[in-house]
Each structure stands twice: as structure tokens, then as C-alpha cells.
Enzyme design. Structure first.
Site, PDB file in Angstrom:
ATOM      1  N   ASP A  76       0.860  -1.183   0.000  1.00  0.00           N
ATOM      2  CA  ASP A  76       0.000   0.000   0.000  1.00  0.00           C
ATOM      3  C   ASP A  76       0.896   1.233   0.000  1.00  0.00           C
ATOM      4  O   ASP A  76       2.119   1.113  -0.052  1.00  0.00           O
ATOM      5  CB  ASP A  76      -0.920   0.001   1.242  1.00  0.00           C
ATOM      6  CG  ASP A  76      -0.144   0.196   2.549  1.00  0.00           C
ATOM      7  OD1 ASP A  76       1.098   0.284   2.522  1.00  0.00           O
ATOM      8  OD2 ASP A  76      -0.805   0.253   3.599  1.00  0.00           O
TER       9      ASP A  76
ATOM     10  N   ASP B 229       1.407   4.769   2.341  1.00  0.00           N
ATOM     11  CA  ASP B 229       1.008   5.386   3.613  1.00  0.00           C
ATOM     12  C   ASP B 229       1.408   6.860   3.646  1.00  0.00           C
ATOM     13  O   ASP B 229       2.527   7.198   3.272  1.00  0.00           O
ATOM     14  CB  ASP B 229       1.710   4.667   4.774  1.00  0.00           C
ATOM     15  CG  ASP B 229       1.530   3.160   4.733  1.00  0.00           C
ATOM     16  OD1 ASP B 229       0.433   2.690   5.042  1.00  0.00           O
ATOM     17  OD2 ASP B 229       2.501   2.448   4.366  1.00  0.00           O
TER      18      ASP B 229
ATOM     19  N   ASP C 147      -3.269   4.418   2.797  1.00  0.00           N
ATOM     20  CA  ASP C 147      -3.591   4.776   4.184  1.00  0.00           C
ATOM     21  C   ASP C 147      -3.256   6.240   4.406  1.00  0.00           C
ATOM     22  O   ASP C 147      -2.132   6.673   4.142  1.00  0.00           O
ATOM     23  CB  ASP C 147      -2.759   3.941   5.180  1.00  0.00           C
ATOM     24  CG  ASP C 147      -3.267   2.520   5.313  1.00  0.00           C
ATOM     25  OD1 ASP C 147      -4.462   2.279   5.033  1.00  0.00           O
ATOM     26  OD2 ASP C 147      -2.473   1.644   5.709  1.00  0.00           O
TER      27      ASP C 147
HETATM   28  P1  TTP Z   1       2.073  -1.083   6.684  1.00  0.00           P
HETATM   29  O1  TTP Z   1       1.592  -0.213   5.591  1.00  0.00           O
HETATM   30  O2  TTP Z   1       1.170  -2.190   7.079  1.00  0.00           O
HETATM   31  O3  TTP Z   1       3.492  -1.734   6.374  1.00  0.00           O
HETATM   32  P2  TTP Z   1       4.741  -1.215   5.540  1.00  0.00           P
HETATM   33  O4  TTP Z   1       4.454   0.101   4.900  1.00  0.00           O
HETATM   34  O5  TTP Z   1       5.912  -1.263   6.457  1.00  0.00           O
HETATM   35  O6  TTP Z   1       4.967  -2.332   4.446  1.00  0.00           O
HETATM   36  P3  TTP Z   1       4.137  -2.581   3.094  1.00  0.00           P
HETATM   37  O7  TTP Z   1       5.064  -2.313   1.990  1.00  0.00           O
HETATM   38  O8  TTP Z   1       3.729  -4.003   3.159  1.00  0.00           O
HETATM   39  O9  TTP Z   1       2.965  -1.658   3.097  1.00  0.00           O
HETATM   40  O10 TTP Z   1       2.318  -0.226   7.998  1.00  0.00           O
HETATM   41  C1  TTP Z   1       3.090   0.971   7.968  1.00  0.00           C
HETATM   42  C2  TTP Z   1       3.384   1.451   9.354  1.00  0.00           C
HETATM   43  O11 TTP Z   1       2.213   1.912   9.983  1.00  0.00           O
HETATM   44  C3  TTP Z   1       3.934   0.370  10.256  1.00  0.00           C
HETATM   45  O12 TTP Z   1       5.189   0.777  10.708  1.00  0.00           O
HETATM   46  C4  TTP Z   1       3.083   0.313  11.453  1.00  0.00           C
HETATM   47  C5  TTP Z   1       2.189   1.511  11.331  1.00  0.00           C
HETATM   48  N1  TTP Z   1       0.803   1.207  11.710  1.00  0.00           N
HETATM   49  C6  TTP Z   1       0.286   1.791  12.854  1.00  0.00           C
HETATM   50  O13 TTP Z   1       0.951   2.539  13.543  1.00  0.00           O
HETATM   51  N2  TTP Z   1      -0.998   1.490  13.203  1.00  0.00           N
HETATM   52  C7  TTP Z   1      -1.756   0.643  12.472  1.00  0.00           C
HETATM   53  O14 TTP Z   1      -2.926   0.418  12.839  1.00  0.00           O
HETATM   54  C8  TTP Z   1      -1.192   0.041  11.275  1.00  0.00           C
HETATM   55  C9  TTP Z   1      -1.969  -0.901  10.430  1.00  0.00           C
HETATM   56  C10 TTP Z   1       0.089   0.371  10.940  1.00  0.00           C
HETATM   57 MN    MN Z   2       2.684   0.388   3.810  1.00  0.00          MN
HETATM   58 MN    MN Z   3      -0.431   0.784   5.581  1.00  0.00          MN
END
Ligand code: TTP
Ligand code: MN
Ligand code: MN
Ligand code: MN
Length: 389
Positions: free
Chosen positions: A204, A206, A313
């Protein structure tokens, strides 16, 4: 014998937040195996075991070279008997029977497919597995009752399984910036998660959003999502209001991973033409002209259309919490978990994505930058690109 006879021997710290873990390392052949066992333990609701395998894998990611024999593992922390057995078997035979049989097992494969659906966690997937369901197709065939989130998850399953590239993330960054500045000029937007750590692909994208004037960020998310909706850029969104109250949630809640920021789980509709424009000037007009927008309901097939679905996100933070939110949303998940464990066990502090509370002094420690938080915690600053624990 000299205590440090081997000049290449390094002292491996035991918390992942004390170490530098680059994205690319020398031991994927071992870490991928250990991570399968970790994932499987998570599917079986065994969190302790899952974390133990993940910590073992993480130690190997921080090594400066490939592991060639069990001798190379002397003095390393976090390697339990089980992990060592698995590593030994891989070093000797090229693979581990336990890992291979897990990988092939019906339960592992079904749980992977089902939890891979947006909106489906381990508990739901496990219930469906015990009811005989194995895949998103099974859910459609059996007319399984789904909530709105899961419906979107099934509908865009194929697209959401495909990794998001950095170029796609950059295009989405431009869109999010435009949306945010249209509704709140002066707001600041930061790319978070895996892409901030330097990953080339992600599951995703973020974003963390704030405004230097505290209070200006209140109620911002609905304005952003409305703007995006009007532009036809959103396929799905669910916004949750900010529910953080320092007095009630601060220290008590700090150990939980879930934060209480205003946030939005969404699925963007990303035009492929926008991506090929950004990636090079040799944009294939073909992609767009052959696009068919007509498709049967149930599932979206990206190959046949000019757009794809991407999970995004969005998180809004008050300026005073921005440093903590930045640290909390950069990851990796194990790095975050280890930071909180370090704070609690070694420093008698509670760290969350909102605040750092010192239980000995009975006060909140303020920070404007991530560097200050590492300093309060007595840790060397680790840049995002080396938080790939
Ligand atoms: P993710 O998007 O789940 O993971 P990521 O970006 O490290 O890897 P990917 O490439 O698979 O997307 O989470 C990003 C960060 O957000 C992670 O460090 C933890 C944080 N987080 C929160 O703080 N609260 C939450 O509810 C979630 C889902 C994530
Ligand atoms: Mn992510
Ligand atoms: Mn995420
Ligand atoms: Mn992930």
C-alpha cells in the site's frame, strides 16, 4: 583463547531498534524460511512463537555477510533452539522439511489467500477455513456474507495483490498533495511506511498529514476524501475519527500498536496513463486505448482497463504529536515493536505514535523531531532506510 580473536566478529545488539537493518541483506535464503514459520505461527494465533521467529530472522538481516556455517552464528542474540535447527538444516541440506511442508500445507496457503483480502484478519480467515473456504473465489461462489470493506477487498483482490511500485507511489503522492492543499493550504504531507524506508515496492502507500498551526488539522480527513471522491479518484474509503485523549490513553495505551489518529483506509483508482507519463516519456498509448471499462460485477480485472486499484492509508496528526506519529508510521512493524519493548523494559517509559511517557519522572517528553525521541530513549539514531528489521 583471545576473547575477540576474530577481527570480523561484531557485537550484535539484542533489540532490533539498537541495530541498523538495511533493506537489502545477505541472508534472504534463511530469513524467508524463518518468516514462513513466523507467519504460520501467527495464523495459528501463537504470537509468542511468531515474534520469536521474526526476531531471529531480523538478526540475520543485520549481519554484514552471508551465513555459511553454524559457527557464524556464535554469540548472536535471539536465535532459539527451533530457529537454529531450521538454519542448520538449510545450511546442510539446502532446505528445511518443516518450512517446505508448511509452505505446501493447505492451511498455510488458504490462510495466506484469505488474510490477503483487504478487511480480513486472522480470526475471520480461520473461521472461514474451518467452514471449508479456501480462496476469494470460494467466497464469491458460496455467497459468503461480507462487510463493505471485505466486499471491496474481494472486488479488487487481483489488483491489491500486485505490488505497488515506487513510481505509482509517487503519482499517488502528487494526487494526495493536490487534494490536501486544495482543502488546507499550508498542510504538510509525508510519505510513510515501507516507501519511507526505501522499499521499491509495497502492499500500500502510507501518508501522514499535519499542519504547523495546531488545531488546523481537525476535521481535515472528510474534506480530503470529499475532494478525492469529487475527482472520481476513490473506489473505497473508511474514515475513523481521532479518539486520542492524552490523560486517558497516553501511558496506559502506549503498548498497543493501534493508534487513535484520524485516519482513512482507502482504495484509490489510479489511471495507468498517469503512471506511464511519470515513469518515462515512452508512455504506451496502447494501455489506454484498448481499455474496456465494461466488466462483470464481482471482480475488477485490471489488465482490461485503463486503471488499477491501490490501497492507500491516510493519517492526520496534530503538529505536537507529529514526531511520534512519524516514528510510529515508518516501521518496520518489528522495529516499532522493539522500540516499544525497549522503552518499557529498559527505560520505564511508554512509547506510542502519540507520545513518550516517562514513568519515573511522571511526565510526557515533548519532541519535534524523531532524533529527539531516540535521544530520550538512549538509542543511537537509526535513519528510516536502516529500520528494515
Ligand atoms: P504497513 O503499511 O502495514 O506496512 P509497511 O508500509 O511497512 O509495508 P508494506 O510495503 O507491506 O505496506 O504499515 C506501515 C506502518 O504503519 C507500520 O510501521 C506500522 C504503522 N501502523 C500503525 O501505527 N498502526 C496501524 O494500525 C497500522 C496498520 C500500521
Ligand atoms: Mn505500507
Ligand atoms: Mn499501511
Ligand atoms: Mn506488508
Amino acid at each position: 583463547p583471545k576473547p575477540n580473536g576474530d577481527p570480523t566478529a561484531m557485537l550484535m545488539k539484542s533489540y532490533a531498534c539498537q541495530r541498523r537493518t538495511p533493506l537489502k541483506h545477505h541472508n534472504s535464503f534463511l530469513t524467508e524460511a524463518l518468516e514462513i514459520l513466523s507467519q504460520n505461527a501467527e495464523y495459528n494465533d501463537n504470537e509468542g512463537r511468531s515474534v520469536a521467529f521474526r526476531r531471529a530472522a531480523s538478526v540475520l538481516k543485520a549481519l554484514p555477510r552471508r551465513v555459511r556455517s553454524m559457527q557464524d552464528l556464535r554469540c548472536l542474540p535471539c536465535l532459539g533452539d527451533h530457529s537454529q535447527r531450521v538454519i542448520k538444516e538449510i545450511l546442510e541440506d539446502g532446505s528445511s522439511r518443516e518450512v517446505e511442508s508448511t509452505r505446501q500445507s493447505e492451511q498455510y496457503q488458504a490462510m495466506k489467500a484469505l488474510t490477503g483480502i483487504f478487511g480480513v484478519g486472522v480470526r475471520t480467515a480461520d473461521r472461514w477455513f474451518r467452514e471449508g473456504l479456501r480462496s476469494p473465489d470460494d467466497l464469491i461462489r458460496r455467497g459468503q456474507q461480507l462487510n463493505r470493506e471485505q466486499q471491496a477487498g474481494v472486488q479488487y483482490y487481483d489488483d491489491l495483490q500486485k505490488p505497488v511500485t515506487k513510481v505509482e507511489a509517487d503519482v499517488i503522492s502528487d494526487i494526495v498533495e493536490k487534494a490536501v492543499h486544495a482543502v488546507l493550504p499550508g498542510a504538510e504531507i509525508q510519505l510513510m511506511g515501507g516507501f519511507r524506508r526505501g522499499k521499491e515496492v509495497g502492499h500500500d502507500v502510507d501518508f501522514l498529514i499535519t499542519h504547523p498551526e495546531e488545531g488546523k488539522e481537525e476535521g481535515l480527513m472528510p474534506k480530503i476524501t470529499n475532494w478525492l471522491k469529487e475527482q472520481g479518484l476513490l473506489l473505497y474509503q473508511k474514515t475513523t475519527r481521532n479518539s486520542y485523549l492524552e490523560k486517558m490513553d497516553g501511558p496506559a495505551r502506549a503498548s498497543s500498536n493501534m493508534d487513535r489518529f484520524e485516519r482513512c483506509f482507502s482504495i484509490f483508482k489510479l489511471q495507468k496513463s498517469a503512471v506511464s507519463c511519470k515513469s518515462s516519456s515512452t508512455a504506451s498509448a496502447e494501455d489506454v486505448s484498448t481499455a474496456r471499462e465494461s466488466e462483470r460485477p464481482g471482480e475488477h480485472h485490471s489488465e482490461a482497463s485503463g486503471w488499477r486499484a491501490v490501497r492507500v492509508d491516510l493519517v492526520v496528526s496534530p503538529y505536537s504529536q507529529f514526531a511520534f506519529a512519524t516514528l510510529g508510521w515508518t516501521g518496520s512493524k518489528l522495529f516499532e515493536r522493539e522500540l516499544r519493548r525497549w522503552a518499557g523494559q529498559e527505560k520505564h517509559m511508554s512509547l506510542s505514535s502519540h507520545a513518550l511517557y516517562d514513568s519515573k519522572q511522571n511526565l510526557y517528553l515533548r519532541a519535534k523531531k524523531e532524533e529527539e525521541i531516540f535521544a530520550y530513549l538512549g538509542l543511537e539514531f537509526i535513519p528510516p532506510s536502516e529500520r528494515n528489521a
